[in-house]
Write a protein that holds these residues in place. Structure first.
Motif, PDB file in Angstrom:
ATOM      1  N   VAL A 285     -30.409  17.335  -9.644  1.00 44.05           N
ATOM      2  CA  VAL A 285     -30.204  17.153  -8.207  1.00 44.05           C
ATOM      3  C   VAL A 285     -30.364  18.509  -7.528  1.00 44.05           C
ATOM      4  N   GLU A 286     -31.193  18.546  -6.481  1.00 46.04           N
ATOM      5  CA  GLU A 286     -31.387  19.761  -5.700  1.00 46.04           C
ATOM      6  C   GLU A 286     -31.063  19.477  -4.240  1.00 46.04           C
ATOM      7  N   VAL A 287     -30.240  20.314  -3.652  1.00 51.30           N
ATOM      8  CA  VAL A 287     -29.948  20.245  -2.225  1.00 51.30           C
ATOM      9  C   VAL A 287     -30.509  21.523  -1.609  1.00 51.30           C
ATOM     10  N   GLU A 288     -31.518  21.365  -0.773  1.00 51.59           N
ATOM     11  CA  GLU A 288     -32.173  22.506  -0.140  1.00 51.59           C
ATOM     12  C   GLU A 288     -31.822  22.540   1.342  1.00 51.59           C
ATOM     13  N   VAL A 289     -31.386  23.688   1.809  1.00 54.26           N
ATOM     14  CA  VAL A 289     -31.158  23.920   3.236  1.00 54.26           C
ATOM     15  C   VAL A 289     -32.023  25.126   3.602  1.00 54.26           C
ATOM     16  N   ASN A 290     -32.951  24.935   4.507  1.00 53.84           N
ATOM     17  CA  ASN A 290     -33.976  25.947   4.770  1.00 53.84           C
ATOM     18  C   ASN A 290     -33.415  27.291   5.197  1.00 53.84           C
ATOM     19  N   THR A 291     -32.229  27.307   5.791  1.00 52.50           N
ATOM     20  CA  THR A 291     -31.655  28.566   6.270  1.00 52.50           C
ATOM     21  C   THR A 291     -30.660  29.189   5.292  1.00 52.50           C
ATOM     22  N   ILE A 292     -30.468  28.537   4.128  1.00 57.35           N
ATOM     23  CA  ILE A 292     -29.476  29.037   3.163  1.00 57.35           C
ATOM     24  C   ILE A 292     -30.084  29.229   1.780  1.00 57.35           C
ATOM     25  N   GLY A 293     -30.728  28.203   1.245  1.00 60.10           N
ATOM     26  CA  GLY A 293     -31.285  28.270  -0.103  1.00 60.10           C
ATOM     27  C   GLY A 293     -31.289  26.901  -0.742  1.00 60.10           C
ATOM     28  N   THR A 294     -31.240  26.860  -2.082  1.00 56.69           N
ATOM     29  CA  THR A 294     -31.264  25.602  -2.833  1.00 56.69           C
ATOM     30  C   THR A 294     -30.160  25.608  -3.883  1.00 56.69           C
ATOM     31  N   LEU A 295     -29.363  24.564  -3.865  1.00 56.65           N
ATOM     32  CA  LEU A 295     -28.303  24.337  -4.851  1.00 56.65           C
ATOM     33  C   LEU A 295     -28.823  23.303  -5.850  1.00 56.65           C
ATOM     34  N   ARG A 296     -28.847  23.663  -7.118  1.00 56.40           N
ATOM     35  CA  ARG A 296     -29.412  22.783  -8.144  1.00 56.40           C
ATOM     36  C   ARG A 296     -28.374  22.515  -9.231  1.00 56.40           C
ATOM     37  N   ASN A 297     -28.295  21.248  -9.647  1.00 60.82           N
ATOM     38  CA  ASN A 297     -27.362  20.865 -10.702  1.00 60.82           C
ATOM     39  C   ASN A 297     -27.975  19.802 -11.587  1.00 60.82           C
ATOM     40  N   THR A 298     -27.595  19.819 -12.855  1.00 62.04           N
ATOM     41  CA  THR A 298     -27.906  18.733 -13.765  1.00 62.04           C
ATOM     42  C   THR A 298     -26.717  17.765 -13.778  1.00 62.04           C
ATOM     43  N   VAL A 299     -26.807  16.734 -14.607  1.00 62.80           N
ATOM     44  CA  VAL A 299     -25.734  15.748 -14.726  1.00 62.80           C
ATOM     45  C   VAL A 299     -25.433  15.550 -16.219  1.00 62.80           C
ATOM     46  N   GLU A 300     -24.147  15.558 -16.547  1.00 64.75           N
ATOM     47  CA  GLU A 300     -23.714  15.302 -17.916  1.00 64.75           C
ATOM     48  C   GLU A 300     -22.519  14.369 -17.914  1.00 64.75           C
ATOM     49  N   ASP A 301     -22.361  13.628 -19.000  1.00 68.92           N
ATOM     50  CA  ASP A 301     -21.134  12.870 -19.196  1.00 68.92           C
ATOM     51  C   ASP A 301     -20.021  13.811 -19.642  1.00 68.92           C
ATOM     52  N   GLU A 302     -18.803  13.488 -19.254  1.00 67.58           N
ATOM     53  CA  GLU A 302     -17.653  14.278 -19.679  1.00 67.58           C
ATOM     54  C   GLU A 302     -17.532  14.251 -21.192  1.00 67.58           C
ATOM     55  N   ALA A 303     -17.328  15.406 -21.773  1.00 69.80           N
ATOM     56  CA  ALA A 303     -17.245  15.491 -23.238  1.00 69.80           C
ATOM     57  C   ALA A 303     -16.024  14.740 -23.739  1.00 69.80           C
TER      58      ALA A 303
END
Length: 285
Positions: free
Chosen positions: A267-285
């Motif tokens: 998942v990537e959340v991009e805001v043109n005036t700030i940057g890009t926040l990127r994360n993967t997804v995992e199940d809880e161990a």
């Protein structure tokens, strides 16, 4: 380049510093009066940090991003703040007179490039891309005209939500909004120095490269100036408080059938005036 400040882990130790092209410039060692980045924000120290980092060499190249303000004391989120989001509920309701608000806690967020955690109790982990503002100056009953004067910095939030747990009580979404590391905030904060950073901001959320959300802050039903004025009516905003300002239409729950996140997704959340926040997804161990 606009200064960018992050909280990060290197060699098992938490630091904060300036983000450079090839790593981090540790600043925490130079400012013992500010044990955390939040303390620097609360003391109006971002300009000082920027000057201290200017021309300095990178100190850490192998880092793990932390939630950008991991000791944030108060995080308030604005719900259903875009006109299409109101329509998504398909309940025929008109635009609400007042904004919806709910609290989140720092434990519910992880950092940039870290996994969002899906708990075993639910497979309904959802994404919500948003702009978050960090308060830099205290105030009560702040006028809308003065609201921007109280913002110290901006960051990005993926306000991850466990959808079926927001329905556990009649009037309460708090349960579904606070699962450990279900959301993310970062990668960094950028000092708020120009109204265009908010007025011209666009949020784009992608899942595995597919655009799911795409909208501008200018279309918010309750603009950020109004959010600050309204919230400060009933509580004194303090330096370091975070307001997560609202997500556009396109969250996974609103598709038919729903399209919730699953392990392996990016998942990537991009805001043109700030940057890009990127994360993967995992199940809880």
């Amino acid at each position: 380049m606009t200064a960018r400040f992050a909280t990060y882990i290197a060699d098992g130790t938490r630091y904060y510093g300036a983000v450079a092209d090839k790593g981090m410039i540790d600043l925490s060692a130079h400012f013992p009066q500010w044990p955390s980045l939040l303390d620097a924000v609360a003391d109006g120290g971002l300009a000082t940090l920027a000057r201290a980092a200017d021309g300095e060499a990178v100190t850490h190249t192998d880092v793990t991003y932390d939630m950008v303000l991991p000791n944030a004391r108060r995080i308030l989120c604005v719900g259903v703040n875009f006109p299409d989001r109101n329509a998504e509920y398909k309940d025929g309701s008109a635009q609400p007179k007042h904004m919806s608000l709910f609290p989140r806690f720092a434990s519910g967020f992880t950092g940039h490039d870290q996994p969002l955690i899906r708990p075993p109790e639910s497979d309904q982990l959802d994404y919500e891309g948003e702009v978050a503002i960090v308060i830099g100056k205290a105030g009560r009953r702040i006028a809308q005209a003065d609201a921007y004067d109280h913002i110290a910095a901006l960051t990005i939030c993926n306000e991850g939500t466990i959808r079926d747990w927001v329905r556990h009580a009649k009037f309460n979404v708090t349960q579904g909004k606070n699962w450990d590391k279900s959301g993310a905030m970062g990668p960094w904060i950028v000092p708020f120095t120009d109204t265009a950073q908010l007025d011209d901001a666009r949020i784009v959320t992608r899942v595995n490269g597919e655009v799911r959300q795409d909208d501008t802050l200018s279309r918010m039903m309750f603009p950020i100036r109004e959010e600050i004025a309204y919230i400060s009516t009933f509580m004194t905003l303090q330096p370091g408080d975070i307001i997560v300002t609202g997500t556009p239409t396109g969250a996974g729950a609103r598709f038919d059938p729903p399209r919730f996140l699953k392990p392996g997704d990016v998942v990537e959340v991009e805001v043109n005036t700030i940057g890009t926040l990127r994360n993967t997804v995992e199940d809880e161990a």
